[in-house]
Design a protein around this motif. Sequence first.
Motif, PDB file in Angstrom:
ATOM      1  N   VAL A  61       0.747  -1.109  -0.050  1.00 42.96           N
ATOM      2  CA  VAL A  61       0.023  -0.064  -0.040  1.00 42.96           C
ATOM      3  C   VAL A  61       0.771   1.325  -0.078  1.00 42.96           C
ATOM      4  O   VAL A  61       0.586   2.244  -0.779  1.00 42.96           O
ATOM      5  N   PHE A  62       1.732   1.166   0.854  1.00 43.08           N
ATOM      6  CA  PHE A  62       2.909   2.333   0.869  1.00 43.08           C
ATOM      7  C   PHE A  62       3.531   2.665  -0.429  1.00 43.08           C
ATOM      8  O   PHE A  62       3.588   3.820  -0.895  1.00 43.08           O
ATOM      9  N   VAL A  63       3.799   1.603  -1.144  1.00 40.69           N
ATOM     10  CA  VAL A  63       4.495   1.978  -2.573  1.00 40.69           C
ATOM     11  C   VAL A  63       3.476   2.425  -3.736  1.00 40.69           C
ATOM     12  O   VAL A  63       3.458   3.109  -4.198  1.00 40.69           O
ATOM     13  N   VAL A  64       2.180   1.852  -3.558  1.00 42.45           N
ATOM     14  CA  VAL A  64       1.162   2.449  -4.471  1.00 42.45           C
ATOM     15  C   VAL A  64       0.749   3.749  -4.263  1.00 42.45           C
ATOM     16  O   VAL A  64       0.412   4.565  -4.983  1.00 42.45           O
ATOM     17  N   GLY A 116       4.381   4.835   8.900  1.00 39.17           N
ATOM     18  CA  GLY A 116       4.395   4.893  10.127  1.00 39.17           C
ATOM     19  C   GLY A 116       3.623   3.657  10.931  1.00 39.17           C
ATOM     20  O   GLY A 116       4.041   3.221  11.812  1.00 39.17           O
ATOM     21  N   ILE A 117       2.510   3.520  10.364  1.00 39.57           N
ATOM     22  CA  ILE A 117       1.831   2.312  10.840  1.00 39.57           C
ATOM     23  C   ILE A 117       2.522   1.008  10.517  1.00 39.57           C
ATOM     24  O   ILE A 117       2.455   0.109  11.539  1.00 39.57           O
ATOM     25  N   ALA A 118       2.916   0.954   9.316  1.00 42.99           N
ATOM     26  CA  ALA A 118       3.689  -0.564   9.224  1.00 42.99           C
ATOM     27  C   ALA A 118       4.803  -0.533   9.951  1.00 42.99           C
ATOM     28  O   ALA A 118       5.141  -1.654  10.750  1.00 42.99           O
ATOM     29  N   SER A 119       5.562   0.510  10.504  1.00 43.61           N
ATOM     30  CA  SER A 119       6.981   0.555  11.359  1.00 43.61           C
ATOM     31  C   SER A 119       6.204   0.138  12.599  1.00 43.61           C
ATOM     32  O   SER A 119       7.107  -0.519  13.346  1.00 43.61           O
ATOM     33  N   LEU A 127       0.090  10.600   2.825  1.00 39.80           N
ATOM     34  CA  LEU A 127      -0.476   9.362   2.992  1.00 39.80           C
ATOM     35  C   LEU A 127       0.146   8.151   2.972  1.00 39.80           C
ATOM     36  O   LEU A 127       0.273   7.359   3.885  1.00 39.80           O
ATOM     37  N   ALA A 128       1.454   8.303   2.140  1.00 39.05           N
ATOM     38  CA  ALA A 128       2.523   7.369   2.260  1.00 39.05           C
ATOM     39  C   ALA A 128       3.002   7.351   3.416  1.00 39.05           C
ATOM     40  O   ALA A 128       3.486   6.130   4.063  1.00 39.05           O
ATOM     41  N   LEU A 129       3.457   8.462   4.092  1.00 38.95           N
ATOM     42  CA  LEU A 129       4.179   8.910   5.331  1.00 38.95           C
ATOM     43  C   LEU A 129       3.273   8.031   6.448  1.00 38.95           C
ATOM     44  O   LEU A 129       3.708   7.437   7.306  1.00 38.95           O
ATOM     45  N   ILE A 130       2.033   8.345   6.320  1.00 36.40           N
ATOM     46  CA  ILE A 130       1.327   7.830   7.537  1.00 36.40           C
ATOM     47  C   ILE A 130       1.145   6.212   7.332  1.00 36.40           C
ATOM     48  O   ILE A 130       1.352   5.293   8.385  1.00 36.40           O
ATOM     49  N   LEU A 143      12.426   4.219  -3.076  1.00 35.31           N
ATOM     50  CA  LEU A 143      11.539   5.323  -3.471  1.00 35.31           C
ATOM     51  C   LEU A 143      12.191   6.552  -3.508  1.00 35.31           C
ATOM     52  O   LEU A 143      12.137   7.725  -4.148  1.00 35.31           O
ATOM     53  N   LEU A 144      12.660   6.845  -1.918  1.00 37.22           N
ATOM     54  CA  LEU A 144      13.187   8.198  -1.563  1.00 37.22           C
ATOM     55  C   LEU A 144      14.376   8.508  -2.578  1.00 37.22           C
ATOM     56  O   LEU A 144      14.801   9.712  -2.567  1.00 37.22           O
ATOM     57  N   SER A 145      15.127   7.563  -3.093  1.00 37.39           N
ATOM     58  CA  SER A 145      16.147   7.907  -3.965  1.00 37.39           C
ATOM     59  C   SER A 145      15.790   8.239  -5.207  1.00 37.39           C
ATOM     60  O   SER A 145      16.721   9.033  -6.112  1.00 37.39           O
TER      61      SER A 145
END
Length: 199
Positions: free
Chosen positions: A17-20, A38-41, A32-35, A79-81
């Motif tokens: 979901v994060f990647v999408v 955070g949940i996944a972490s 949204l990706a950040l949230i 992704l961040l790179s």
Amino acid sequence: MNLPNKLTLSRLILTGVFVVCFYIPWANTISLALIIFGIASATDYFDGKIARARGIVTNFGKLFDPLADKILIAAAFILLSSDKNFPEATRMPAWITIVILAREFFVTGIRLVAAGQGAVLSAEKLGKHKMLWQILTVIYFMMRQASLEPIFGFTHPAFTASPDVERMVALALISLTSLLTLVSGFSYFWKNRHLFDDA
């Protein structure tokens, strides 16, 4: 399947979901990706805590918990790179992504050797500290970009008040994370060097 292992599997699903989220064309895509990240972490903390508290540490958890961590972190750093949503000046340096991926492949190789000898290796404490700083680094880099979006716009002044300080914080996080990544990888090898006695 017990609760800790369900949380581990949920981390794999949340990574997808994060990647999408990075490819959703809307105003709060990074937020949204950040949230989601955070949940996944957070599941990484709770699955281990619950498993130890209830005495239900399993071979499945020993294998898939660190694997889910690797997939989540690898996806985030890649992704961040490279993601076009991030201006080149604020992207994660590619070299640290290479360091992290190399370390994870290296540790996975050790686990495969151990599996071939009938052993299942769990993550060690230093690896968990490494994971924590990797998470903090990802959150910081994502928050820099999310501060330009409506949801986290209130944080924007923190990143613009002192650009020099902001760059120093980013550099410090990258340096510490890369150091812990390398040290934890070497430590993992050293503690399991008996696996390679036939070399």
